[in-house]
Scaffold this motif. Structure first.
Motif, PDB file in Angstrom:
ATOM      1  N   MET A 213      39.320  56.479  50.238  1.00  0.00           N
ATOM      2  CA  MET A 213      38.825  54.771  51.201  1.00  0.00           C
ATOM      3  C   MET A 213      38.336  53.831  50.069  1.00  0.00           C
ATOM      4  O   MET A 213      39.238  52.547  50.293  1.00  0.00           O
ATOM      5  CB  MET A 213      37.970  55.033  51.659  1.00  0.00           C
ATOM      6  N   ALA A 214      37.932  54.252  49.164  1.00  0.00           N
ATOM      7  CA  ALA A 214      38.074  52.937  47.723  1.00  0.00           C
ATOM      8  C   ALA A 214      39.052  52.747  46.811  1.00  0.00           C
ATOM      9  O   ALA A 214      39.447  51.482  46.790  1.00  0.00           O
ATOM     10  CB  ALA A 214      36.879  54.029  46.209  1.00  0.00           C
ATOM     11  N   ARG A 215      39.864  53.699  46.643  1.00  0.00           N
ATOM     12  CA  ARG A 215      41.040  53.419  46.799  1.00  0.00           C
ATOM     13  C   ARG A 215      41.814  52.523  47.462  1.00  0.00           C
ATOM     14  O   ARG A 215      42.347  51.797  46.669  1.00  0.00           O
ATOM     15  CB  ARG A 215      41.929  54.730  46.113  1.00  0.00           C
ATOM     16  N   TYR A 216      41.431  52.575  49.113  1.00  0.00           N
ATOM     17  CA  TYR A 216      42.637  51.600  49.650  1.00  0.00           C
ATOM     18  C   TYR A 216      41.906  50.669  49.054  1.00  0.00           C
ATOM     19  O   TYR A 216      42.634  49.296  49.284  1.00  0.00           O
ATOM     20  CB  TYR A 216      42.027  52.521  51.332  1.00  0.00           C
ATOM     21  N   LYS A 217      40.816  50.535  48.934  1.00  0.00           N
ATOM     22  CA  LYS A 217      39.837  49.104  49.116  1.00  0.00           C
ATOM     23  C   LYS A 217      40.737  48.024  48.189  1.00  0.00           C
ATOM     24  O   LYS A 217      40.790  47.303  47.680  1.00  0.00           O
ATOM     25  CB  LYS A 217      38.918  48.777  49.064  1.00  0.00           C
ATOM     26  N   ALA A 218      40.509  48.994  47.092  1.00  0.00           N
ATOM     27  CA  ALA A 218      41.249  48.607  45.241  1.00  0.00           C
ATOM     28  C   ALA A 218      42.518  48.086  45.671  1.00  0.00           C
ATOM     29  O   ALA A 218      42.939  46.862  44.258  1.00  0.00           O
ATOM     30  CB  ALA A 218      40.774  49.529  44.481  1.00  0.00           C
ATOM     31  N   GLU A 219      43.577  49.102  46.221  1.00  0.00           N
ATOM     32  CA  GLU A 219      44.705  48.584  45.737  1.00  0.00           C
ATOM     33  C   GLU A 219      45.411  47.803  46.758  1.00  0.00           C
ATOM     34  O   GLU A 219      45.851  46.763  46.334  1.00  0.00           O
ATOM     35  CB  GLU A 219      45.626  50.245  45.462  1.00  0.00           C
ATOM     36  N   TYR A 220      45.038  47.300  48.182  1.00  0.00           N
ATOM     37  CA  TYR A 220      45.899  46.819  49.328  1.00  0.00           C
ATOM     38  C   TYR A 220      44.973  45.777  49.414  1.00  0.00           C
ATOM     39  O   TYR A 220      45.305  44.850  50.236  1.00  0.00           O
ATOM     40  CB  TYR A 220      45.802  47.959  50.223  1.00  0.00           C
ATOM     41  N   ILE A 221      42.992  45.868  49.819  1.00  0.00           N
ATOM     42  CA  ILE A 221      42.520  44.301  49.551  1.00  0.00           C
ATOM     43  C   ILE A 221      41.959  44.080  48.792  1.00  0.00           C
ATOM     44  O   ILE A 221      42.346  42.870  48.637  1.00  0.00           O
ATOM     45  CB  ILE A 221      41.631  45.375  50.677  1.00  0.00           C
ATOM     46  N   ASP A 222      41.666  44.544  47.488  1.00  0.00           N
ATOM     47  CA  ASP A 222      41.654  43.313  46.120  1.00  0.00           C
ATOM     48  C   ASP A 222      42.670  43.253  45.818  1.00  0.00           C
ATOM     49  O   ASP A 222      42.882  42.334  44.556  1.00  0.00           O
ATOM     50  CB  ASP A 222      40.717  44.590  45.511  1.00  0.00           C
ATOM     51  N   GLY A 223      43.583  43.976  45.898  1.00  0.00           N
ATOM     52  CA  GLY A 223      45.329  44.108  44.943  1.00  0.00           C
ATOM     53  C   GLY A 223      45.261  44.099  43.879  1.00  0.00           C
ATOM     54  O   GLY A 223      46.245  43.981  42.579  1.00  0.00           O
ATOM     55  N   GLY A 224      44.998  45.422  43.839  1.00  0.00           N
ATOM     56  CA  GLY A 224      44.924  45.842  42.321  1.00  0.00           C
ATOM     57  C   GLY A 224      45.980  47.352  42.206  1.00  0.00           C
ATOM     58  O   GLY A 224      45.907  47.282  43.257  1.00  0.00           O
ATOM     59  N   ARG A 225      46.472  47.376  40.839  1.00  0.00           N
ATOM     60  CA  ARG A 225      47.434  48.358  41.260  1.00  0.00           C
ATOM     61  C   ARG A 225      47.915  49.032  39.936  1.00  0.00           C
ATOM     62  O   ARG A 225      46.908  48.126  38.584  1.00  0.00           O
ATOM     63  CB  ARG A 225      49.257  47.899  40.912  1.00  0.00           C
ATOM     64  N   ASP A 226      47.915  50.268  39.402  1.00  0.00           N
ATOM     65  CA  ASP A 226      47.494  51.087  38.327  1.00  0.00           C
ATOM     66  C   ASP A 226      49.521  50.880  37.530  1.00  0.00           C
ATOM     67  O   ASP A 226      50.233  50.210  38.399  1.00  0.00           O
ATOM     68  CB  ASP A 226      47.637  52.203  38.657  1.00  0.00           C
ATOM     69  N   ILE A 227      49.456  51.369  36.563  1.00  0.00           N
ATOM     70  CA  ILE A 227      50.321  51.429  35.926  1.00  0.00           C
ATOM     71  C   ILE A 227      51.479  52.435  36.497  1.00  0.00           C
ATOM     72  O   ILE A 227      51.058  53.966  36.854  1.00  0.00           O
ATOM     73  CB  ILE A 227      50.477  51.618  34.156  1.00  0.00           C
TER      74      ILE A 227
ATOM     75  N   GLU B 283      33.469  55.973  48.011  1.00  0.00           N
ATOM     76  CA  GLU B 283      34.837  57.242  47.354  1.00  0.00           C
ATOM     77  C   GLU B 283      33.943  59.216  47.597  1.00  0.00           C
ATOM     78  O   GLU B 283      33.480  58.766  47.962  1.00  0.00           O
ATOM     79  CB  GLU B 283      33.212  57.437  45.787  1.00  0.00           C
ATOM     80  N   SER B 284      35.553  59.402  47.382  1.00  0.00           N
ATOM     81  CA  SER B 284      35.592  60.961  47.461  1.00  0.00           C
ATOM     82  C   SER B 284      36.788  61.115  46.404  1.00  0.00           C
ATOM     83  O   SER B 284      37.295  60.770  46.273  1.00  0.00           O
ATOM     84  CB  SER B 284      35.995  60.350  49.047  1.00  0.00           C
ATOM     85  N   LEU B 285      36.465  62.588  46.237  1.00  0.00           N
ATOM     86  CA  LEU B 285      36.897  63.325  45.330  1.00  0.00           C
ATOM     87  C   LEU B 285      38.411  64.225  46.423  1.00  0.00           C
ATOM     88  O   LEU B 285      38.135  64.746  47.451  1.00  0.00           O
ATOM     89  CB  LEU B 285      36.402  64.166  44.214  1.00  0.00           C
ATOM     90  N   ASN B 286      40.009  63.701  45.896  1.00  0.00           N
ATOM     91  CA  ASN B 286      40.336  64.825  46.033  1.00  0.00           C
ATOM     92  C   ASN B 286      41.992  64.531  45.541  1.00  0.00           C
ATOM     93  O   ASN B 286      41.452  64.549  43.905  1.00  0.00           O
ATOM     94  CB  ASN B 286      40.977  64.127  47.129  1.00  0.00           C
ATOM     95  N   ASP B 287      43.000  65.835  45.594  1.00  0.00           N
ATOM     96  CA  ASP B 287      43.992  65.402  44.701  1.00  0.00           C
ATOM     97  C   ASP B 287      44.575  64.437  44.197  1.00  0.00           C
ATOM     98  O   ASP B 287      45.684  64.835  43.481  1.00  0.00           O
ATOM     99  CB  ASP B 287      44.840  67.044  45.426  1.00  0.00           C
TER     100      ASP B 287
END
Length: 381
Positions: free
Chosen positions: A1-15, A218-222
């Motif tokens: 869920m922390a990834r969801y917030k970073a990418e879809y709410i805060d608008g961050g994108r990885d390379i 935060e949660s660890l996953n594959d």
């Protein structure tokens, strides 16, 4: 869920990596081909047209003019196979890369509200007046089965979306077109889609009802290695500090994999040499179970593993006849036992079948277990 917030709410994108770009290239090539050659019929539905679409997509996404590269050749091979196994006769392609939404209701402070559920479908076909097929292209390597499709939330939501768009449809097919394998799919009825609709409303309501800070946990996953915030994730950092694998690079994983493989092979060989000696000594003692001197371990050699019954392949046709033998396809003992009661095989013939069955004894197991220590103060009494 922390990834969801970073990418879809805060608008961050990885390379974006090469694998993701490669998948995007294949999707774009198939979209352009189906649109031009199948829907609009502006181009011939030939493999040459598809290869032209692939070259344009490759230049657009990969930004590479090297058509001799291994990744280009792989894409060309995958698309040629795709073209050979797809037939659009008597099928109407309704859309390619269609973007749409439907509204999902929820309750907030006792007031009914709605939220958009957005979706994008790679391709949608109409098979008949009452049948729709949603096709999702996948370039992944870990292939799935039809059972996986039936339980997949994305697939179920595709079926629900097109049940809403086509309320008279009796069957919605969702096909996962695995470009590195084969198509797998599942059929969803109206009843299936009603269940999905109810489940989706419950999921949405559950998200609304959670406290605001839930989404940043935060949660660890594959999928951690693809997360945009992996360099700041405390859960991943702790995992790495204690020797976890999620933050290893490929060189580290190769080294660890090789070392583990050598250790496993060595220990397996050690067990193979140890177990026959244990069985021999237990036979000399005339025992199948034994406690260690310190009463900490228990040895059991009475169990048997791997025993089986079989009939020599050349004998069965001789006993029951070639036609009957061919009819059961394989001579596994379960299939052979099914001949009992077959009107073509009388009791005397089946007795000959049973006489021809050979029993292969199993291998005696060596099983060592550690005894649980009794709590202090307990007694055998």
């Amino acid at each position: 869920m922390a990834r969801y917030k970073a990418e879809y709410i805060d608008g961050g994108r990885d390379i974006s990596g090469e694998a993701a770009d490669f998948g995007t290239t294949l999707h774009l090539a198939l979209e352009k081909y189906v649109e031009a050659a199948i829907r609009e019929k502006k181009s011939a539905p030939t493999v040459e047209t598809l290869m032209s679409c692939f070259m344009m997509a490759y230049l657009t996404v990969m930004k590479d003019h090297n058509f001799e590269s291994e990744i280009f050749k792989e894409g060309e091979r995958l698309l040629r196979v795709w073209h050979a196994r797809n037939n659009f006769d008597e099928i109407t392609v309704l859309s390619c890369e269609s973007k749409s939404f439907f509204m999902v209701p929820y309750m907030l402070n006792g007031v009914k509200q709605e939220i958009k559920f957005n979706y994008i479908c790679d391709r949608v076909d109409q098979i008949s007046e009452t049948e729709i097929r949603v096709v999702d292209y996948k370039s992944w390597r870990n292939l799935i089965t039809p059972e996986d499709v039936k339980s997949d939330l994305q697939a179920r939501c595709y079926a629900l979306a097109y049940q809403i768009l086509f309320p008279k449809a009796t069957r919605i097919w969702v096909i996962i077109d695995q470009l590195r394998g084969e198509e797998v799919g599942a059929c969803f009825t109206r009843d299936d889609n009603i269940i999905t609709w109810k489940s989706l409303k419950m999921i949405v309501q559950g998200i609304i009802d959670y406290p605001d800070d839930f989404i940043v946990k935060e949660s660890l996953n594959d999928e951690c290695r693809w997360c945009v915030r992996k360099s700041k994730c405390q859960a991943l950092r702790k995992h790495h500090d204690v020797g976890g694998v999620l933050d290893m690079n490929l060189d580290d994983m190769m080294e660890k994999h090789y070392a583990a493989k050598v250790q496993i092979a060595t220990l397996k060989k050690f067990l193979e040499s140890l177990e026959p000696q244990i069985r021999t000594e237990m036979d000399e003692l005339g025992l199948t179970t034994l406690e260690s001197l310190d009463k900490e371990y228990v040895l059991n050699t009475g169990g048997v593993r791997g025993g089986r019954r079989a009939i020599p392949a050349h004998l069965l046709p001789q006993i029951v006849g070639v036609d009957v033998a061919l009819g059961i396809a394989e001579y596994g003992i379960g299939k052979v036992d099914s001949l009992k009661g077959d009107p073509r095989v009388d009791a005397e013939t089946f007795r000959k079948v049973e006489d021809a069955i050979v029993t292969f004894p199993g291998k005696r197991q060596v099983n060592v277990t550690k005894k649980k220590k009794k709590p202090q103060g307990d007694s055998d009494a």
